[in-house]
Design a protein around this motif. Structure first.
Motif, mmCIF file in Angstrom:
data_model
loop_
_atom_site.group_PDB
_atom_site.id
_atom_site.type_symbol
_atom_site.label_atom_id
_atom_site.label_comp_id
_atom_site.label_asym_id
_atom_site.label_seq_id
_atom_site.Cartn_x
_atom_site.Cartn_y
_atom_site.Cartn_z
ATOM 1 N N ALA A 11 0.825 -1.217 0.000
ATOM 2 C CA ALA A 11 0.000 0.000 0.000
ATOM 3 C C ALA A 11 0.859 1.267 0.000
ATOM 4 O O ALA A 11 0.411 2.316 -0.448
ATOM 5 C CB ALA A 11 -0.931 -0.003 1.212
ATOM 6 N N THR A 12 2.096 1.163 0.510
ATOM 7 C CA THR A 12 2.928 2.374 0.635
ATOM 8 C C THR A 12 4.143 2.346 -0.298
ATOM 9 O O THR A 12 5.026 3.197 -0.194
ATOM 10 C CB THR A 12 3.417 2.557 2.101
ATOM 11 N N GLU A 13 4.157 1.368 -1.185
ATOM 12 C CA GLU A 13 5.312 1.183 -2.073
ATOM 13 C C GLU A 13 5.620 2.458 -2.883
ATOM 14 O O GLU A 13 6.768 2.876 -3.010
ATOM 15 C CB GLU A 13 4.985 0.038 -3.030
ATOM 16 N N LEU A 163 -5.149 0.697 9.376
ATOM 17 C CA LEU A 163 -3.679 0.604 9.404
ATOM 18 C C LEU A 163 -3.084 1.211 8.134
ATOM 19 O O LEU A 163 -2.103 1.953 8.188
ATOM 20 C CB LEU A 163 -3.237 -0.858 9.546
ATOM 21 N N ARG A 164 -3.726 0.906 7.008
ATOM 22 C CA ARG A 164 -3.256 1.487 5.737
ATOM 23 C C ARG A 164 -3.351 3.002 5.775
ATOM 24 O O ARG A 164 -2.446 3.700 5.329
ATOM 25 C CB ARG A 164 -4.110 0.976 4.567
ATOM 26 N N PHE A 171 3.477 8.568 6.012
ATOM 27 C CA PHE A 171 4.378 8.811 4.884
ATOM 28 C C PHE A 171 4.110 10.193 4.286
ATOM 29 O O PHE A 171 5.034 10.940 3.954
ATOM 30 C CB PHE A 171 4.196 7.745 3.798
ATOM 31 N N GLY A 172 2.814 10.530 4.144
ATOM 32 C CA GLY A 172 2.452 11.827 3.580
ATOM 33 C C GLY A 172 2.973 12.967 4.437
ATOM 34 O O GLY A 172 3.471 13.980 3.922
ATOM 35 N N PHE A 173 2.880 12.784 5.746
ATOM 36 C CA PHE A 173 3.366 13.813 6.669
ATOM 37 C C PHE A 173 4.887 13.953 6.552
ATOM 38 O O PHE A 173 5.430 15.051 6.596
ATOM 39 C CB PHE A 173 2.947 13.461 8.100
ATOM 40 N N PHE A 174 5.568 12.828 6.384
ATOM 41 C CA PHE A 174 7.029 12.902 6.201
ATOM 42 C C PHE A 174 7.359 13.727 4.954
ATOM 43 O O PHE A 174 8.249 14.582 4.978
ATOM 44 C CB PHE A 174 7.631 11.491 6.085
#
Ligand code: HEM
Length: 187
Positions: A11-13, A163-164, A171-174
């Motif tokens: 999902a975060t690839e 969780l996703r 990740f978006g916040f990073f």
């Protein structure tokens, strides 16, 4: 059904790959990020962890993993060493609901794996471990990662979507924190 970690990885690839190409990481991999850019990067990362730490500390499951305190301590020590203690905050605020928090921990603890790669890439910029202890991580990081993976696999299927969301939001916040320390900002 695939395991929960495999599901989150898939999902975060895309965003993970995008981060490899983000300017500071691309430059580090090429041995070309200079100290001012490195200072900006560490400040952005501090801002990210400083925002997440109270959230991780508030929830029992993630607090039991230390709530991200050690990561924040290491980055502050690195900032002191490279003379970049001035404050910089990610302008975006960040919030998660209780079911999303474990997805956030997946990102935070998973990032220690890439951190070790980045630590080695920084040989060209720093002589010793000082100034990059954040990327080196702690001797307990592997154990923590195993625990996070264990926790994830215990989650019931109906929690996967949350969780996703938690992982994607983190990740978006990073990415937002990285952008807020973009090159035009002062070092
Ligand atoms: C350019 C910088 C980065 C590099 C070179 C990198 C590299 C890596 C590597 C080599 C792994 C281990 C893969 C494996 O053993 O299967 C990994 C895993 C991971 N990284 Fe990164 N990474 C980077 C940035 C990040 C950032 C900034 C984050 C989060 C904010 C992140 C989050 C993760 C996560 C969550 C995992 C675990 C994936 C899984 O196996 O489920 N990475 N990374």
């Amino acid at each position: 059904m695939a395991g929960v970690q495999a599901d989150l990885r898939l999902a975060t690839e895309e965003v993970h790959e995008r981060l490899h190409e983000a300017e500071p990481f691309r430059l580090i991999a090429a041995g070309a990020l200079e100290m001012p850019g490195y200072r900006r990067l560490l400040r952005s990362i501090r801002s990210f962890h400083a925002s997440l730490q109270p959230i991780l500390a508030r929830h029992a499951e993630t607090a039991a993993m230390g709530g991200g305190v050690d990561r924040l301590k290491r980055i502050k020590a690195d900032l002191r060493y490279i003379g970049a203690e001035g404050r910089r905050h990610c302008s975006q605020s960040f919030a998660l609901d209780q079911h999303e928090v474990l997805g956030c921990l997946y990102v935070v603890q998973g990032s220690t794996l890439g951190g070790r790669v980045i630590y080695r890439q920084l040989d060209y910029l720093l002589g010793g471990p000082e100034g990059r202890s954040f990327f080196l991580g702690g001797s307990d990081d592997s154990l923590k990662w195993q625990k996070v993976r264990g926790l994830l696999e215990k989650q019931p299927p109906e929690r996967r979507e949350a969780l996703r969301r938690g992982a994607a939001k983190t990740f978006g916040f990073f990415e937002q924190c990285l952008a807020s320390g973009a090159p035009q900002a002062s070092a």
